[in-house]
Scaffold this motif. Sequence first.
Motif, short mmCIF file in Angstrom:
data_model
loop_
_atom_site.label_atom_id
_atom_site.label_comp_id
_atom_site.label_asym_id
_atom_site.label_seq_id
_atom_site.Cartn_x
_atom_site.Cartn_y
_atom_site.Cartn_z
N VAL A 182 0.84 -1.20 0.00
CA VAL A 182 0.00 0.00 0.00
C VAL A 182 0.87 1.24 0.00
CG1 VAL A 182 -1.76 1.30 1.27
CG2 VAL A 182 -1.86 -1.21 1.19
N LEU A 183 1.93 1.23 0.80
CA LEU A 183 2.84 2.38 0.87
C LEU A 183 3.47 2.65 -0.50
CD1 LEU A 183 4.44 4.51 2.44
CD2 LEU A 183 6.10 2.74 3.01
N PHE A 184 3.85 1.60 -1.19
CA PHE A 184 4.47 1.75 -2.52
C PHE A 184 3.48 2.40 -3.50
CE2 PHE A 184 5.25 0.06 -6.81
CZ PHE A 184 6.56 0.47 -7.00
N VAL A 185 2.24 1.94 -3.50
CA VAL A 185 1.23 2.48 -4.41
C VAL A 185 0.94 3.94 -4.08
CG1 VAL A 185 -1.18 2.31 -5.14
CG2 VAL A 185 0.19 0.23 -4.85
N VAL A 186 0.87 4.26 -2.78
CA VAL A 186 0.63 5.64 -2.36
C VAL A 186 1.76 6.55 -2.81
CG1 VAL A 186 0.47 7.16 -0.35
CG2 VAL A 186 -0.82 5.04 -0.40
N LEU A 187 3.00 6.08 -2.65
CA LEU A 187 4.15 6.89 -3.05
C LEU A 187 4.20 7.09 -4.56
CD1 LEU A 187 6.94 5.45 -0.70
CD2 LEU A 187 5.73 7.63 -0.50
N ILE A 188 3.80 6.06 -5.32
CA ILE A 188 3.74 6.19 -6.78
C ILE A 188 2.75 7.29 -7.16
CG2 ILE A 188 2.92 5.06 -8.88
CD1 ILE A 188 5.67 4.19 -8.18
N ALA A 189 1.56 7.26 -6.55
CA ALA A 189 0.54 8.26 -6.86
C ALA A 189 1.02 9.67 -6.47
CB ALA A 189 -0.75 7.92 -6.13
N ALA A 190 1.66 9.78 -5.29
CA ALA A 190 2.14 11.09 -4.83
C ALA A 190 3.25 11.62 -5.74
CB ALA A 190 2.65 10.97 -3.39
N ALA A 191 4.18 10.75 -6.11
CA ALA A 191 5.29 11.18 -6.97
C ALA A 191 4.78 11.61 -8.34
CB ALA A 191 6.30 10.04 -7.12
N LEU A 192 3.85 10.86 -8.88
CA LEU A 192 3.30 11.19 -10.19
C LEU A 192 2.54 12.52 -10.13
CD1 LEU A 192 2.91 10.35 -13.11
CD2 LEU A 192 0.91 9.01 -12.42
N SER A 193 1.85 12.75 -9.02
CA SER A 193 1.11 14.01 -8.85
C SER A 193 2.07 15.20 -8.85
CB SER A 193 0.32 13.97 -7.54
OG SER A 193 -0.34 15.19 -7.32
N VAL A 194 3.21 15.04 -8.18
CA VAL A 194 4.22 16.12 -8.15
C VAL A 194 4.79 16.37 -9.55
CG1 VAL A 194 6.49 16.76 -7.27
CG2 VAL A 194 4.82 15.70 -5.74
N VAL A 195 5.07 15.28 -10.29
CA VAL A 195 5.61 15.41 -11.64
C VAL A 195 4.63 16.16 -12.54
CG1 VAL A 195 6.26 14.13 -13.71
CG2 VAL A 195 7.10 13.38 -11.48
N ILE A 196 3.36 15.79 -12.47
CA ILE A 196 2.35 16.45 -13.30
C ILE A 196 2.20 17.92 -12.90
CG2 ILE A 196 -0.12 16.51 -13.84
CD1 ILE A 196 -0.15 13.49 -13.63
N ARG A 197 2.25 18.17 -11.60
CA ARG A 197 2.06 19.55 -11.12
C ARG A 197 3.14 20.49 -11.63
NH1 ARG A 197 1.67 24.03 -10.15
NH2 ARG A 197 0.88 25.13 -8.31
N PHE A 198 4.40 20.02 -11.63
CA PHE A 198 5.50 20.92 -11.96
C PHE A 198 6.04 20.74 -13.38
CE2 PHE A 198 5.64 20.71 -7.31
CZ PHE A 198 5.66 22.06 -7.00
N CYS A 199 5.86 19.56 -13.96
CA CYS A 199 6.40 19.31 -15.30
C CYS A 199 5.34 19.34 -16.39
CB CYS A 199 7.12 17.95 -15.34
SG CYS A 199 8.50 17.83 -14.19
N LEU A 200 4.09 19.10 -16.00
CA LEU A 200 3.01 19.10 -16.99
C LEU A 200 1.87 19.98 -16.50
CD1 LEU A 200 2.99 15.25 -17.72
CD2 LEU A 200 3.94 17.03 -19.19
N PRO A 201 2.12 21.27 -16.33
CA PRO A 201 1.10 22.16 -15.77
C PRO A 201 -0.13 22.32 -16.66
CG PRO A 201 2.95 23.42 -16.63
CD PRO A 201 3.37 21.99 -16.67
N MET A 202 0.00 21.90 -17.93
CA MET A 202 -1.16 22.03 -18.81
C MET A 202 -2.27 21.02 -18.47
SD MET A 202 1.18 19.82 -19.98
CE MET A 202 2.36 21.00 -20.62
N ILE A 203 -1.94 19.99 -17.69
CA ILE A 203 -2.93 19.00 -17.27
C ILE A 203 -3.69 19.54 -16.08
CG2 ILE A 203 -3.29 16.66 -16.38
CD1 ILE A 203 -0.85 15.76 -17.87
N SER A 204 -4.99 19.56 -16.15
CA SER A 204 -5.81 20.13 -15.08
C SER A 204 -5.80 19.22 -13.86
CB SER A 204 -7.24 20.34 -15.57
OG SER A 204 -7.83 19.10 -15.91
N SER A 205 -6.24 19.77 -12.74
CA SER A 205 -6.23 19.02 -11.48
C SER A 205 -7.13 17.79 -11.54
CB SER A 205 -6.66 19.93 -10.33
OG SER A 205 -7.97 20.44 -10.55
#
Length: 236
Positions: A182-205
Amino acid sequence: MKKEFVKGMRHGIPIMLGYLSVSFGFGVLCIQQNLSILAAVGISVTNLTSAGQVAGVEIIAAGGSLLEMVLCQLVINLRYSLMSLSLSQKLDPSFNIMHRLFVGFGVTDEIFAVASSQTEPLKPSYMYGLILTPFLGWSTGTLIGAIAGDIMPPMVTAALSLMLYGMFIAIILPPAKKDRKVLFVVLIAAALSVVIRFCLPMISSGFSVIICALVASIVGALFFPVSDRERGEDNT
Protein backbone atom coordinates in the motif's frame (compact mmCIF):
# COMPACT_ATOMS: atom_id res chain seq x y z
CA MET A 1 -39.73 -1.13 12.00
CA LYS A 2 -39.35 1.79 14.42
CA LYS A 3 -37.02 -0.27 16.60
CA GLU A 4 -34.74 -1.05 13.65
CA PHE A 5 -34.75 2.60 12.54
CA VAL A 6 -33.73 3.83 16.01
CA LYS A 7 -31.06 1.12 16.18
CA GLY A 8 -29.64 2.31 12.87
CA MET A 9 -29.63 5.94 14.04
CA ARG A 10 -27.83 4.94 17.22
CA HIS A 11 -25.18 3.06 15.25
CA GLY A 12 -24.75 6.09 12.99
CA ILE A 13 -24.07 8.62 15.77
CA PRO A 14 -20.28 7.98 15.94
CA ILE A 15 -20.10 8.38 12.15
CA MET A 16 -22.15 11.58 12.39
CA LEU A 17 -19.73 13.08 14.92
CA GLY A 18 -16.76 12.31 12.68
CA TYR A 19 -18.49 13.69 9.61
CA LEU A 20 -19.47 16.86 11.47
CA SER A 21 -15.85 17.86 12.01
CA VAL A 22 -14.55 16.77 8.61
CA SER A 23 -17.35 18.43 6.62
CA PHE A 24 -16.62 21.68 8.47
CA GLY A 25 -13.33 21.75 6.59
CA PHE A 26 -15.15 21.09 3.32
CA GLY A 27 -17.48 24.02 3.94
CA VAL A 28 -14.48 26.29 4.53
CA LEU A 29 -12.83 24.97 1.34
CA CYS A 30 -15.93 25.81 -0.71
CA ILE A 31 -15.88 29.41 0.48
CA GLN A 32 -12.15 29.62 -0.33
CA GLN A 33 -12.97 28.54 -3.87
CA ASN A 34 -15.56 31.35 -4.16
CA LEU A 35 -18.60 29.07 -3.94
CA SER A 36 -21.66 30.31 -2.07
CA ILE A 37 -22.92 28.87 1.21
CA LEU A 38 -25.96 27.49 -0.62
CA ALA A 39 -23.76 25.80 -3.22
CA ALA A 40 -21.57 24.25 -0.52
CA VAL A 41 -24.54 22.79 1.34
CA GLY A 42 -26.14 21.69 -1.93
CA ILE A 43 -23.05 19.69 -2.84
CA SER A 44 -23.00 17.92 0.54
CA VAL A 45 -26.74 17.21 0.49
CA THR A 46 -26.53 15.57 -2.94
CA ASN A 47 -23.14 13.84 -2.47
CA LEU A 48 -21.77 11.75 0.38
CA THR A 49 -18.16 11.43 -0.70
CA SER A 50 -15.48 13.58 0.88
CA ALA A 51 -12.72 12.85 -1.63
CA GLY A 52 -15.11 13.16 -4.56
CA GLN A 53 -16.51 16.44 -3.28
CA VAL A 54 -13.09 17.99 -2.74
CA ALA A 55 -11.94 16.93 -6.21
CA GLY A 56 -15.20 18.18 -7.70
CA VAL A 57 -14.89 21.60 -6.06
CA GLU A 58 -11.33 21.93 -7.33
CA ILE A 59 -12.50 21.09 -10.86
CA ILE A 60 -15.28 23.69 -10.60
CA ALA A 61 -12.83 26.30 -9.32
CA ALA A 62 -10.43 25.53 -12.17
CA GLY A 63 -13.20 25.78 -14.79
CA GLY A 64 -12.92 22.11 -15.75
CA SER A 65 -15.18 20.38 -18.24
CA LEU A 66 -18.14 18.11 -17.51
CA LEU A 67 -16.23 15.17 -18.99
CA GLU A 68 -13.40 15.84 -16.58
CA MET A 69 -15.85 15.93 -13.69
CA VAL A 70 -17.58 12.69 -14.72
CA LEU A 71 -14.34 10.76 -15.17
CA CYS A 72 -12.89 12.07 -11.92
CA GLN A 73 -15.98 11.10 -9.90
CA LEU A 74 -16.13 7.71 -11.60
CA VAL A 75 -12.55 6.88 -10.65
CA ILE A 76 -12.79 8.19 -7.08
CA ASN A 77 -16.23 6.79 -6.24
CA LEU A 78 -16.19 3.48 -8.07
CA ARG A 79 -15.51 1.70 -4.77
CA TYR A 80 -19.00 2.59 -3.56
CA SER A 81 -20.50 0.42 -6.29
CA LEU A 82 -18.39 -2.49 -5.08
CA MET A 83 -19.45 -1.83 -1.48
CA SER A 84 -23.10 -1.80 -2.51
CA LEU A 85 -22.69 -5.09 -4.35
CA SER A 86 -21.15 -6.59 -1.22
CA LEU A 87 -23.97 -5.32 0.99
CA SER A 88 -26.57 -6.72 -1.41
CA GLN A 89 -25.66 -10.19 -0.11
CA LYS A 90 -26.81 -9.18 3.39
CA LEU A 91 -30.10 -7.48 2.53
CA ASP A 92 -33.42 -8.60 3.95
CA PRO A 93 -35.95 -9.90 1.36
CA SER A 94 -38.09 -6.80 2.02
CA PHE A 95 -35.53 -4.70 0.09
CA ASN A 96 -37.25 -3.80 -3.19
CA ILE A 97 -35.65 -1.85 -6.03
CA MET A 98 -36.66 1.55 -4.61
CA HIS A 99 -35.17 0.77 -1.21
CA ARG A 100 -31.96 -0.35 -2.92
CA LEU A 101 -31.71 2.89 -4.89
CA PHE A 102 -32.24 5.11 -1.84
CA VAL A 103 -29.85 3.14 0.34
CA GLY A 104 -27.26 3.01 -2.45
CA PHE A 105 -27.11 6.81 -2.34
CA GLY A 106 -26.02 6.72 1.30
CA VAL A 107 -23.36 4.01 1.21
CA THR A 108 -20.01 5.40 2.38
CA ASP A 109 -16.87 3.71 3.72
CA GLU A 110 -17.94 4.09 7.34
CA ILE A 111 -21.59 3.17 6.78
CA PHE A 112 -20.48 0.12 4.79
CA ALA A 113 -18.20 -0.97 7.64
CA VAL A 114 -20.97 -0.70 10.25
CA ALA A 115 -23.56 -2.39 8.04
CA SER A 116 -21.18 -5.22 7.15
CA SER A 117 -20.56 -5.95 10.82
CA GLN A 118 -24.23 -6.73 11.46
CA THR A 119 -24.97 -10.42 11.91
CA GLU A 120 -28.66 -10.23 11.01
CA PRO A 121 -30.05 -9.41 7.53
CA LEU A 122 -30.15 -5.68 6.88
CA LYS A 123 -33.67 -4.24 6.85
CA PRO A 124 -34.60 -1.02 5.03
CA SER A 125 -35.57 0.76 8.25
CA TYR A 126 -32.20 -0.03 9.84
CA MET A 127 -30.26 1.22 6.82
CA TYR A 128 -32.30 4.42 6.62
CA GLY A 129 -31.56 5.14 10.28
CA LEU A 130 -27.88 4.31 9.82
CA ILE A 131 -27.63 6.69 6.86
CA LEU A 132 -29.76 9.52 8.29
CA THR A 133 -27.55 10.56 11.21
CA PRO A 134 -24.27 10.67 9.19
CA PHE A 135 -26.12 12.52 6.41
CA LEU A 136 -27.31 15.17 8.87
CA GLY A 137 -23.82 15.42 10.39
CA TRP A 138 -22.18 15.86 6.99
CA SER A 139 -24.68 18.45 5.77
CA THR A 140 -24.73 20.38 9.06
CA GLY A 141 -20.94 20.43 9.30
CA THR A 142 -20.72 21.80 5.78
CA LEU A 143 -23.21 24.56 6.61
CA ILE A 144 -21.33 25.58 9.76
CA GLY A 145 -18.00 25.50 7.95
CA ALA A 146 -19.31 27.56 5.04
CA ILE A 147 -20.78 30.18 7.39
CA ALA A 148 -17.54 30.30 9.38
CA GLY A 149 -15.49 30.55 6.19
CA ASP A 150 -17.63 33.43 5.03
CA ILE A 151 -17.06 35.53 8.15
CA MET A 152 -13.58 34.49 9.33
CA PRO A 153 -10.35 36.13 8.14
CA PRO A 154 -8.62 34.41 5.18
CA MET A 155 -5.66 33.40 7.35
CA VAL A 156 -7.94 31.45 9.71
CA THR A 157 -9.96 29.79 6.94
CA ALA A 158 -6.76 28.73 5.18
CA ALA A 159 -5.67 26.94 8.35
CA LEU A 160 -9.07 25.30 8.87
CA SER A 161 -9.19 24.01 5.29
CA LEU A 162 -6.23 21.76 6.12
CA MET A 163 -8.59 19.58 8.17
CA LEU A 164 -9.70 17.71 5.05
CA TYR A 165 -6.17 16.93 3.94
CA GLY A 166 -5.34 15.82 7.47
CA MET A 167 -8.25 13.39 7.26
CA PHE A 168 -6.93 11.96 3.99
CA ILE A 169 -3.50 11.48 5.53
CA ALA A 170 -5.07 9.79 8.56
CA ILE A 171 -6.86 7.37 6.23
CA ILE A 172 -3.72 6.54 4.24
CA LEU A 173 -1.11 6.21 6.99
CA PRO A 174 -2.44 3.20 8.98
CA PRO A 175 -2.71 0.78 6.01
CA ALA A 176 0.54 2.16 4.52
CA LYS A 177 2.41 1.47 7.77
CA LYS A 178 0.90 -1.99 7.97
CA ASP A 179 1.48 -3.04 4.36
CA ARG A 180 4.47 -1.95 2.26
CA LYS A 181 2.49 -2.71 -0.89
CA VAL A 182 0.00 0.00 0.00
CA LEU A 183 2.84 2.38 0.87
CA PHE A 184 4.47 1.75 -2.52
CA VAL A 185 1.23 2.48 -4.41
CA VAL A 186 0.63 5.64 -2.36
CA LEU A 187 4.15 6.89 -3.05
CA ILE A 188 3.74 6.19 -6.78
CA ALA A 189 0.54 8.26 -6.86
CA ALA A 190 2.14 11.09 -4.83
CA ALA A 191 5.29 11.18 -6.97
CA LEU A 192 3.30 11.19 -10.19
CA SER A 193 1.11 14.01 -8.85
CA VAL A 194 4.22 16.12 -8.15
CA VAL A 195 5.61 15.41 -11.64
CA ILE A 196 2.35 16.45 -13.30
CA ARG A 197 2.06 19.55 -11.12
CA PHE A 198 5.50 20.92 -11.96
CA CYS A 199 6.40 19.31 -15.30
CA LEU A 200 3.01 19.10 -16.99
CA PRO A 201 1.10 22.16 -15.77
CA MET A 202 -1.16 22.03 -18.81
CA ILE A 203 -2.93 19.00 -17.27
CA SER A 204 -5.81 20.13 -15.08
CA SER A 205 -6.23 19.02 -11.48
CA GLY A 206 -9.19 16.78 -12.33
CA PHE A 207 -7.36 14.80 -14.99
CA SER A 208 -4.31 14.72 -12.73
CA VAL A 209 -6.33 12.85 -10.09
CA ILE A 210 -7.61 10.42 -12.73
CA ILE A 211 -4.15 9.75 -14.16
CA CYS A 212 -2.50 9.29 -10.75
CA ALA A 213 -5.22 6.95 -9.50
CA LEU A 214 -5.21 4.80 -12.64
CA VAL A 215 -1.42 4.59 -13.00
CA ALA A 216 -0.88 3.80 -9.31
CA SER A 217 -3.60 1.13 -9.42
CA ILE A 218 -2.16 -0.49 -12.53
CA VAL A 219 1.38 -0.47 -11.11
CA GLY A 220 0.09 -1.98 -7.87
CA ALA A 221 -1.81 -4.70 -9.75
CA LEU A 222 1.23 -5.56 -11.88
CA PHE A 223 3.80 -5.67 -9.07
CA PHE A 224 1.56 -6.92 -6.26
CA PRO A 225 -1.14 -9.17 -7.74
CA VAL A 226 -3.55 -10.80 -5.31
CA SER A 227 -2.46 -14.38 -4.67
CA ASP A 228 -4.77 -17.39 -4.74
CA ARG A 229 -4.31 -17.72 -0.98
CA GLU A 230 -5.45 -14.14 -0.37
CA ARG A 231 -8.46 -14.68 -2.64
CA GLY A 232 -9.37 -17.72 -0.62
CA GLU A 233 -9.13 -15.80 2.64
CA ASP A 234 -11.31 -13.00 1.26
CA ASN A 235 -14.00 -15.48 0.25
CA THR A 236 -14.18 -17.14 3.68
